[in-house]
Design a protein around this motif. Structure first.
Motif, mmCIF file in Angstrom:
data_model
loop_
_atom_site.group_PDB
_atom_site.id
_atom_site.type_symbol
_atom_site.label_atom_id
_atom_site.label_comp_id
_atom_site.label_asym_id
_atom_site.label_seq_id
_atom_site.Cartn_x
_atom_site.Cartn_y
_atom_site.Cartn_z
ATOM 1 N N LEU A 27 48.970 40.735 8.108
ATOM 2 C CA LEU A 27 49.552 40.464 6.792
ATOM 3 C C LEU A 27 49.531 39.003 6.377
ATOM 4 O O LEU A 27 49.609 38.704 5.191
ATOM 5 N N ALA A 28 49.440 38.097 7.334
ATOM 6 C CA ALA A 28 49.634 36.684 6.996
ATOM 7 C C ALA A 28 48.470 35.770 7.327
ATOM 8 O O ALA A 28 48.557 34.565 7.097
ATOM 9 N N THR A 29 47.353 36.315 7.859
ATOM 10 C CA THR A 29 46.210 35.458 8.201
ATOM 11 C C THR A 29 44.916 36.005 7.605
ATOM 12 O O THR A 29 44.877 37.113 7.069
ATOM 13 N N ASN A 30 43.869 35.211 7.777
ATOM 14 C CA ASN A 30 42.547 35.589 7.264
ATOM 15 C C ASN A 30 41.616 36.122 8.348
ATOM 16 O O ASN A 30 40.415 36.243 8.095
ATOM 17 N N VAL A 31 42.115 36.412 9.540
ATOM 18 C CA VAL A 31 41.205 36.859 10.591
ATOM 19 C C VAL A 31 40.501 38.142 10.153
ATOM 20 O O VAL A 31 41.068 38.968 9.444
ATOM 21 N N SER A 32 39.267 38.302 10.567
ATOM 22 C CA SER A 32 38.433 39.419 10.120
ATOM 23 C C SER A 32 38.930 40.754 10.677
ATOM 24 O O SER A 32 39.701 40.791 11.650
ATOM 25 N N LEU A 33 38.446 41.827 10.079
ATOM 26 C CA LEU A 33 38.812 43.162 10.553
ATOM 27 C C LEU A 33 38.321 43.388 11.981
ATOM 28 O O LEU A 33 38.987 44.062 12.780
ATOM 29 N N ILE A 34 37.160 42.810 12.314
ATOM 30 C CA ILE A 34 36.639 42.919 13.686
ATOM 31 C C ILE A 34 37.566 42.209 14.657
ATOM 32 O O ILE A 34 37.900 42.723 15.723
ATOM 33 N N ASP A 35 38.013 40.995 14.276
ATOM 34 C CA ASP A 35 38.932 40.243 15.134
ATOM 35 C C ASP A 35 40.264 40.980 15.287
ATOM 36 O O ASP A 35 40.870 40.961 16.355
ATOM 37 N N LEU A 36 40.719 41.602 14.197
ATOM 38 C CA LEU A 36 41.983 42.341 14.269
ATOM 39 C C LEU A 36 41.901 43.466 15.307
ATOM 40 O O LEU A 36 42.854 43.711 16.049
ATOM 41 N N LYS A 37 40.765 44.122 15.344
ATOM 42 C CA LYS A 37 40.582 45.208 16.319
ATOM 43 C C LYS A 37 40.649 44.661 17.750
ATOM 44 O O LYS A 37 41.283 45.250 18.635
ATOM 45 N N LEU A 38 40.011 43.499 17.956
ATOM 46 C CA LEU A 38 40.025 42.880 19.284
ATOM 47 C C LEU A 38 41.424 42.407 19.654
ATOM 48 O O LEU A 38 41.853 42.534 20.807
ATOM 49 N N ILE A 39 42.144 41.864 18.674
ATOM 50 C CA ILE A 39 43.520 41.415 18.919
ATOM 51 C C ILE A 39 44.390 42.590 19.322
ATOM 52 O O ILE A 39 45.205 42.498 20.245
ATOM 53 N N LYS A 40 44.218 43.710 18.639
ATOM 54 C CA LYS A 40 44.988 44.920 18.969
ATOM 55 C C LYS A 40 44.689 45.375 20.393
ATOM 56 O O LYS A 40 45.612 45.717 21.154
ATOM 57 N N GLN A 41 43.414 45.387 20.762
ATOM 58 C CA GLN A 41 43.023 45.793 22.111
ATOM 59 C C GLN A 41 43.609 44.850 23.157
ATOM 60 O O GLN A 41 44.080 45.287 24.212
ATOM 61 N N THR A 42 43.579 43.557 22.858
ATOM 62 C CA THR A 42 44.106 42.561 23.793
ATOM 63 C C THR A 42 45.603 42.727 23.978
ATOM 64 O O THR A 42 46.134 42.646 25.093
#
Length: 406
Positions: A268-283
């Motif tokens: 909600l508050a950053t510009n990280v890409s949808l691909i990065d969001l998926k990796l962040i969730k996995q991490t």
């Protein structure tokens, strides 16, 4: 300009939203926009009673910026006229009204801060007094006839207050109708708001239809929890991260959020890409992950957004010096005070230097172990501090002050 493909637009728009009402209408509007090469009019009303913006406000502003980046027209409506009524959303009692001058002044402050997020190129700012102030009493009666009391009482806040015997002023019923007239006046295609604004946004659809217009699509965004992880982000609750705050404050406050909020803040508050969001969730789902590492990245992302990359790195380095290496910050504010006999009680010192709001808060901070002088923790609220030389006081995690005697 040429618009991005349909699927790309929908992926961007769907990111982080709570609800799109109705989504099939949005699909039709975007398809028509692509066919005619005409941008959608995307509306966001801003509340001029709270001019200081924080990350909670940024959620809807960032969605509006995404529409801008997709080539659409952003229209920021400053509710200088509706501010006189006071939005009852989420309120258990009537909100005190503002003067027109106050709403104008706050609206200008809102715009200055909002343009840290919004592009000025595809942004139109309007005051709703331009059309609401011209309505006659007959016009207001005509507008009021288009909505029923029963429908108004379906709104959660009104229903709860009605059942509890709390007073509801008739003018509060006019707020959602007035906000709806904003959508009529600008012929909005889309209106954005927090989930607490859903009722108002849907009234806008109904009133546009009553005036023979194609109804707007209502897009609601989640309410961002504050740094306490419990309450809605709010300056009054001191659980906020202000977009105008220093890199040090943004970085430090971000690291204080509960781990459960890390992913939501990224979305909600950053510009990280949808691909990065998926990796962040996995991490984050990996039990071997230390959430603190991702929280540090989140803090850097936020500082870079509202300052720059250099400031983000500097804020991280400073944080490490203070909290990891236990060093002091590069710059510490200084204050000279007048004392008798070169000494002063610790409670009086904290109060005199405005490091705390009151003497009772000073005692509470001392009892909680949150006060140190020259690196030594103070655990006695009757302690006396000698000021033969300068001393460095630390209160909480981020407040430092070098004190000397006059």
């Amino acid at each position: 300009m040429s618009f991005p493909p349909f699927n790309e637009q929908m992926d961007v728009i769907r990111r982080g939203v709570a609800e799109i009402v109705p989504e099939d209408a949005l699909v039709q509007k975007i398809e028509k926009s692509l066919k005619t090469q005409k941008p959608l009019k995307v509306k966001l009303g801003c509340d001029p009673s709270r001019p200081d913006l924080h990350l909670g406000h940024s959620v809807v502003l960032r969605k509006l910026r995404q529409f801008q980046d997709l080539g659409h027209q952003a229209i920021l409506i400053v509710g200088d006229f509706t501010g006189i009524i006071g939005d009852p959303s989420g309120k258990s009692k009537t909100r005190p009204p503002l003067t027109l001058e106050e709403t104008r002044r706050n609206g200008q402050s809102y715009l200055e801060q909002a343009t840290k997020i919004l592009s000025t190129k595809k942004l139109q700012m309007m005051y709703n007094s331009e059309w609401l102030g011209k309505m006659s009493f007959a016009d207001v009666i005509g507008l009021a006839s288009k909505y029923t009391v029963a429908r108004m009482l379906e709104r959660d806040e009104f229903e709860k207050r009605h059942k509890a015997g709390e007073p509801i002023s008739v003018h509060e019923f006019l707020y959602p109708l007035a906000q709806a007239m904003d959508s009529v006046a600008i012929e909005a295609d889309v209106e954005l708001g927090g989930t607490d604004q859903k009722f108002n946004l849907l009234v806008g659809r109904d009133i546009q239809r009553e005036y023979g217009m194609e109804p707007q699509v209502a897009i609601t965004l989640p309410i961002l929890p504050g740094t306490d992880g419990v309450e809605k982000m709010s300056k009054s609750l001191d659980n906020y991260i202000g977009i105008n705050e220093s890199p040090r404050e943004i970085f430090g406050k971000t690291l204080s959020i509960p781990d459960k909020l890390i992913y939501d803040y990224f979305v909600l508050a950053t510009n990280v890409s949808l691909i990065d969001l998926k990796l962040i969730k996995q991490t984050l789902d990996d039990p071997n992950t230390n959430p603190r590492d991702l929280k540090r990245r989140l803090a850097r992302e936020l500082v870079a957004l509202y300052h720059n990359e250099e400031a983000a790195q500097a804020a991280q380095d400073e944080f490490d010096r203070i909290f990891v290496k236990k060093d002091l910050p590069d710059e510490i504010p200084e204050l000279a005070i007048s004392v008798s006999n070169d000494s002063i009680g610790i409670v009086e010192l904290l109060s005199e230097t405005k490091l705390v709001a009151s003497k009772s808060e000073a005692r509470r901070m001392i009892n909680q172990g949150g006060v140190s002088v020259d690196g030594n923790k103070i655990d006695d609220d009757k302690a006396v501090i000698e000021l033969h030389r300068d001393v460095i006081i630390k209160v909480g995690k981020r407040k430092f002050l070098k004190v000397s005697k006059v």
